[in-house]
Design a protein around this motif. Sequence first.
Motif, PDB file in Angstrom:
ATOM      1  N   ARG A 187      -5.287  -0.957  -5.464  1.00  0.00           N
ATOM      2  CA  ARG A 187      -4.263  -1.353  -6.438  1.00  0.00           C
ATOM      3  C   ARG A 187      -2.873  -0.988  -5.923  1.00  0.00           C
ATOM      4  NH1 ARG A 187      -5.943   1.469 -10.264  1.00  0.00           N
ATOM      5  NH2 ARG A 187      -7.395  -0.036 -11.187  1.00  0.00           N
ATOM      6  N   ASN A 188      -2.731   0.213  -5.388  1.00  0.00           N
ATOM      7  CA  ASN A 188      -1.430   0.621  -4.840  1.00  0.00           C
ATOM      8  C   ASN A 188      -1.060  -0.222  -3.630  1.00  0.00           C
ATOM      9  OD1 ASN A 188      -1.289   2.654  -6.782  1.00  0.00           O
ATOM     10  ND2 ASN A 188      -2.281   4.174  -5.434  1.00  0.00           N
ATOM     11  N   ALA A 189      -2.093  -0.559  -2.804  1.00  0.00           N
ATOM     12  CA  ALA A 189      -1.809  -1.361  -1.614  1.00  0.00           C
ATOM     13  C   ALA A 189      -1.305  -2.750  -1.980  1.00  0.00           C
ATOM     14  CB  ALA A 189      -3.069  -1.461  -0.754  1.00  0.00           C
ATOM     15  N   MET A 190      -1.830  -3.337  -3.037  1.00  0.00           N
ATOM     16  CA  MET A 190      -1.353  -4.669  -3.456  1.00  0.00           C
ATOM     17  C   MET A 190       0.095  -4.605  -3.923  1.00  0.00           C
ATOM     18  SD  MET A 190      -4.594  -6.522  -5.334  1.00  0.00           S
ATOM     19  CE  MET A 190      -4.810  -5.246  -6.545  1.00  0.00           C
ATOM     20  N   THR A 191       0.488  -3.524  -4.599  1.00  0.00           N
ATOM     21  CA  THR A 191       1.886  -3.376  -5.033  1.00  0.00           C
ATOM     22  C   THR A 191       2.807  -3.274  -3.824  1.00  0.00           C
ATOM     23  OG1 THR A 191       1.126  -2.230  -7.023  1.00  0.00           O
ATOM     24  CG2 THR A 191       3.444  -1.974  -6.419  1.00  0.00           C
ATOM     25  N   GLU A 192       2.340  -2.496  -2.827  1.00  0.00           N
ATOM     26  CA  GLU A 192       3.174  -2.350  -1.636  1.00  0.00           C
ATOM     27  C   GLU A 192       3.282  -3.662  -0.870  1.00  0.00           C
ATOM     28  OE1 GLU A 192       1.304   0.708   0.549  1.00  0.00           O
ATOM     29  OE2 GLU A 192       1.870   2.324  -0.839  1.00  0.00           O
ATOM     30  N   ALA A 193       2.212  -4.443  -0.842  1.00  0.00           N
ATOM     31  CA  ALA A 193       2.236  -5.713  -0.113  1.00  0.00           C
ATOM     32  C   ALA A 193       3.270  -6.674  -0.681  1.00  0.00           C
ATOM     33  CB  ALA A 193       0.850  -6.347  -0.141  1.00  0.00           C
ATOM     34  N   ALA A 194       3.479  -6.624  -1.986  1.00  0.00           N
ATOM     35  CA  ALA A 194       4.474  -7.511  -2.597  1.00  0.00           C
ATOM     36  C   ALA A 194       5.890  -7.123  -2.195  1.00  0.00           C
ATOM     37  CB  ALA A 194       4.322  -7.472  -4.113  1.00  0.00           C
ATOM     38  N   GLU A 195       6.097  -5.822  -1.943  1.00  0.00           N
ATOM     39  CA  GLU A 195       7.453  -5.356  -1.591  1.00  0.00           C
ATOM     40  C   GLU A 195       7.745  -5.556  -0.115  1.00  0.00           C
ATOM     41  OE1 GLU A 195       7.445  -1.319  -2.739  1.00  0.00           O
ATOM     42  OE2 GLU A 195       7.435  -1.725  -4.904  1.00  0.00           O
ATOM     43  N   GLU A 196       6.699  -5.694   0.698  1.00  0.00           N
ATOM     44  CA  GLU A 196       6.910  -5.798   2.136  1.00  0.00           C
ATOM     45  C   GLU A 196       7.644  -7.086   2.530  1.00  0.00           C
ATOM     46  OE1 GLU A 196       2.990  -3.344   3.741  1.00  0.00           O
ATOM     47  OE2 GLU A 196       3.068  -5.530   3.847  1.00  0.00           O
ATOM     48  N   ALA A 197       7.396  -8.146   1.861  1.00  0.00           N
ATOM     49  CA  ALA A 197       8.002  -9.435   2.245  1.00  0.00           C
ATOM     50  C   ALA A 197       9.519  -9.378   2.220  1.00  0.00           C
ATOM     51  CB  ALA A 197       7.497 -10.533   1.321  1.00  0.00           C
ATOM     52  N   GLU A 198      10.087  -8.588   1.283  1.00  0.00           N
ATOM     53  CA  GLU A 198      11.542  -8.503   1.170  1.00  0.00           C
ATOM     54  C   GLU A 198      12.159  -7.716   2.314  1.00  0.00           C
ATOM     55  OE1 GLU A 198      13.287 -10.096  -1.028  1.00  0.00           O
ATOM     56  OE2 GLU A 198      11.496 -10.902  -1.996  1.00  0.00           O
ATOM     57  N   GLN A 199      11.327  -6.914   2.953  1.00  0.00           N
ATOM     58  CA  GLN A 199      11.897  -6.055   4.001  1.00  0.00           C
ATOM     59  C   GLN A 199      11.766  -6.675   5.392  1.00  0.00           C
ATOM     60  OE1 GLN A 199       9.870  -2.335   3.687  1.00  0.00           O
ATOM     61  NE2 GLN A 199      10.618  -1.904   1.619  1.00  0.00           N
ATOM     62  N   PHE A 200      10.992  -7.731   5.530  1.00  0.00           N
ATOM     63  CA  PHE A 200      10.735  -8.274   6.857  1.00  0.00           C
ATOM     64  C   PHE A 200      12.002  -8.775   7.555  1.00  0.00           C
ATOM     65  CE2 PHE A 200       6.134  -9.261   5.584  1.00  0.00           C
ATOM     66  CZ  PHE A 200       5.724  -8.025   6.050  1.00  0.00           C
ATOM     67  N   LYS A 201      12.962  -9.390   6.802  1.00  0.00           N
ATOM     68  CA  LYS A 201      14.185  -9.931   7.427  1.00  0.00           C
ATOM     69  C   LYS A 201      15.027  -8.809   8.021  1.00  0.00           C
ATOM     70  CE  LYS A 201      14.522 -14.027   4.451  1.00  0.00           C
ATOM     71  NZ  LYS A 201      15.356 -14.771   3.472  1.00  0.00           N
ATOM     72  N   LEU A 202      15.220  -7.730   7.247  1.00  0.00           N
ATOM     73  CA  LEU A 202      15.994  -6.594   7.761  1.00  0.00           C
ATOM     74  C   LEU A 202      15.300  -5.961   8.979  1.00  0.00           C
ATOM     75  CD1 LEU A 202      16.945  -4.890   4.362  1.00  0.00           C
ATOM     76  CD2 LEU A 202      18.395  -6.361   5.798  1.00  0.00           C
ATOM     77  N   GLN A 203      13.995  -5.911   8.965  1.00  0.00           N
ATOM     78  CA  GLN A 203      13.249  -5.314  10.078  1.00  0.00           C
ATOM     79  C   GLN A 203      13.368  -6.166  11.343  1.00  0.00           C
ATOM     80  OE1 GLN A 203       9.322  -4.950   8.495  1.00  0.00           O
ATOM     81  NE2 GLN A 203       9.776  -3.043   7.360  1.00  0.00           N
ATOM     82  N   ASP A 204      13.429  -7.491  11.214  1.00  0.00           N
ATOM     83  CA  ASP A 204      13.547  -8.359  12.381  1.00  0.00           C
ATOM     84  C   ASP A 204      14.882  -8.146  13.093  1.00  0.00           C
ATOM     85  OD1 ASP A 204      12.488 -10.707  13.964  1.00  0.00           O
ATOM     86  OD2 ASP A 204      14.397 -11.531  13.232  1.00  0.00           O
TER      87      ASP A 204
END
Length: 729
Positions: A187-204
Amino acid sequence: MKKKLSPLFLKYIKIVSFGAFSNKVIGPFTSGANVVYAKNEGGKTTLNALVSGVLFGWEDARGGRNTYKPNNAQRCGSLFFEDEKTQEEYELFRAKNAEGIQGQTALLDDIDKETFSTMFALTSDELRDLRNTTDVTAKLLTAGSGTNASPSRALAEINKRIAEYTSRAAVHEHSVVQLIARQEELRNAMTEAAEEAEQFKLQDKEFHELSPEREEIQARLQSLSAELETLATSRVILEKLEHEQEKNLEQIDRILEEKQALDRENRGFKKAENKGISDLETMQEFAIRDRIDSLLEESNKLEQSTYLAREDYVSSKAAFEALSEGDVIRETEKKARAQRQVHLVATIVLPVVFALVGVLVFIYGREINSLSFTALGVFVILFALLLAGTALLMLFRPNKSDEALLQRKQDAQWVMLQDGKRLEACEEERLKQEQKVFDYLGGVGLEEAHGSLKRARAMLDEMKDTRTKKGVLSQKKQALSAQLGALEEKVLESKNQRENMLANLSFESTTPLSEIDRVIAKKNQQRIALEETRDSINRRYGELKQELSQAKKMRRFDELKLEYQQVRTQQKDSLRDCACLLLAKRTLENAISSWESKSQPEVYKQASRLLEIMTGGKWVKVRMSPEGNLQIVDGAKTAREPVHLSLATCQQLYLSLRIALLMTAENVGLALPVLADDILVNFDVERSRGAVDALLELATRRQVILFTCHEEIVRLLQSRDSHINTLEL
């Protein structure tokens, strides 16, 4: 007497092939009490093992046990049961374990092997094994219910599986606790997965900015690592050079000390050596030794000759003096005849004796290469011949007393004078020899021997040892000098090598290792700082690379959702299985508790009565303590546990418990006999009588077969029951 519960009983035992027996039938047995008498090694234990093997299978050869397997044959036997009402006969037969038991197997429906070995197969050793009454209760419950598994074992297995469903150990994947924890993680992993997409641009963006910085730091690290490697290698070499330098200097000091010690030892040899023979050459020493041996041999010969001459002179003088006495002259005529007989014996015996002694001395001298012993042997042989000739001459001369006496005196006087002259000559020759030896030893530098050839030879041996030791000292000094020169060269070479290496590193020739260590430590700190920076950048670079790689797939959220649903399904299944196990546990506990509440009081009541019979009223009650320990109580209300009882009393307690259990367990092993193998060996007469009464009472309910090798036990059983069936193997 209570009527027997089963009309079936064991009638015959047939040993087809088992142990040392074959094609043997034992019986008939009666449905009540039976006693089988046999001497030691008569087959009692074999018979017990056969019954158990036919019923429940032959034992495997484990732990060095006697499995009673005959040589070149298979174990095979039969048990014949008879219906007491209809006289119908049933056979149970077993050959190979793989083939199983054949015949009327319904006889075993109400008992298993464990219960049979606990309750029906009694020996004096097994009477001490009935300690866990709860386990016995479970065994009897198993037999009474007709199942093939012990409820206690089933309960233990259920508790084990319940523990697995409630365990926190990762190895139990079906654990409810583990599944709940995994569900929360997903359950916690699914919450984190939703937040990861927003961070991918800054990480690139950050990922592309880190590449130039990584390359610059890597180049600086390579240069610094090369400098450190050079310094570290040089430092190790310098340390090794210094260590070798110190070691070489220590060896130089040790060699100098050893040379001084050798010089002192050499001076001691010079003080102790004999000046007269210290400069002798090897050939001169050998010549002196040969001459000393020759002189010693000559001296020994002269000593021997002088000794013999002195003995001869003393003998001839005594003979002459004896002939000069007047009594001898008067007695001569009286003893003439006797003397002729003595002369006859002397003519034969004495020369032979002296000749044999001479031959032995001559042979011994030749064996040891001794000229003196050889000469002595020749002399004795000649003396024997002379003695023989003289005796013969005296034997055959005319028997005229006066002429004989006068002639004997003249001959004795002549012999005495000749022996005296020879003795003087030998003494004079011996004195000359001593002076000759003294002069020779003085001439070769052995004055300190004072004319002693043995002392002279000892002095030569001492001189030789001293010369050998001096030679060894000289060799040691030469070896030490060579080592000293080599070490001095190594010291100089190490010094030059150290100065050149320090110059190549831009250090002064007197720079200590501590200064190099300080420079290395400083550069190490710089490298550590750069490595930390590099690791931090690389870690971040790798994290970004991995995260961006995962972002391309974008399937992690769906996978987490699927796994979450699977874990929920597993959790429901585990909860259902755990509930079933808890219900089964409660059911088994209630069944065992119910059987105990109904049967145990009757068991202890019967056991108390039987123990009182066996012990003649000394022990009157068997009970279970609040702590669950077995106790017995005597007439004075004193309670004791089995560990505090004697061996015989302890066996009587457990025998009474087994008989009581067999009496109360009316539905267990109805057709099987109780086999008792010499269980009364530790009982006295009174208690044996009580135990026999208890067994006879059991025989009114079950078939009892008692095996014994004691005739008094057979007589006791017959006295208590005149109708008892008695068999002899």
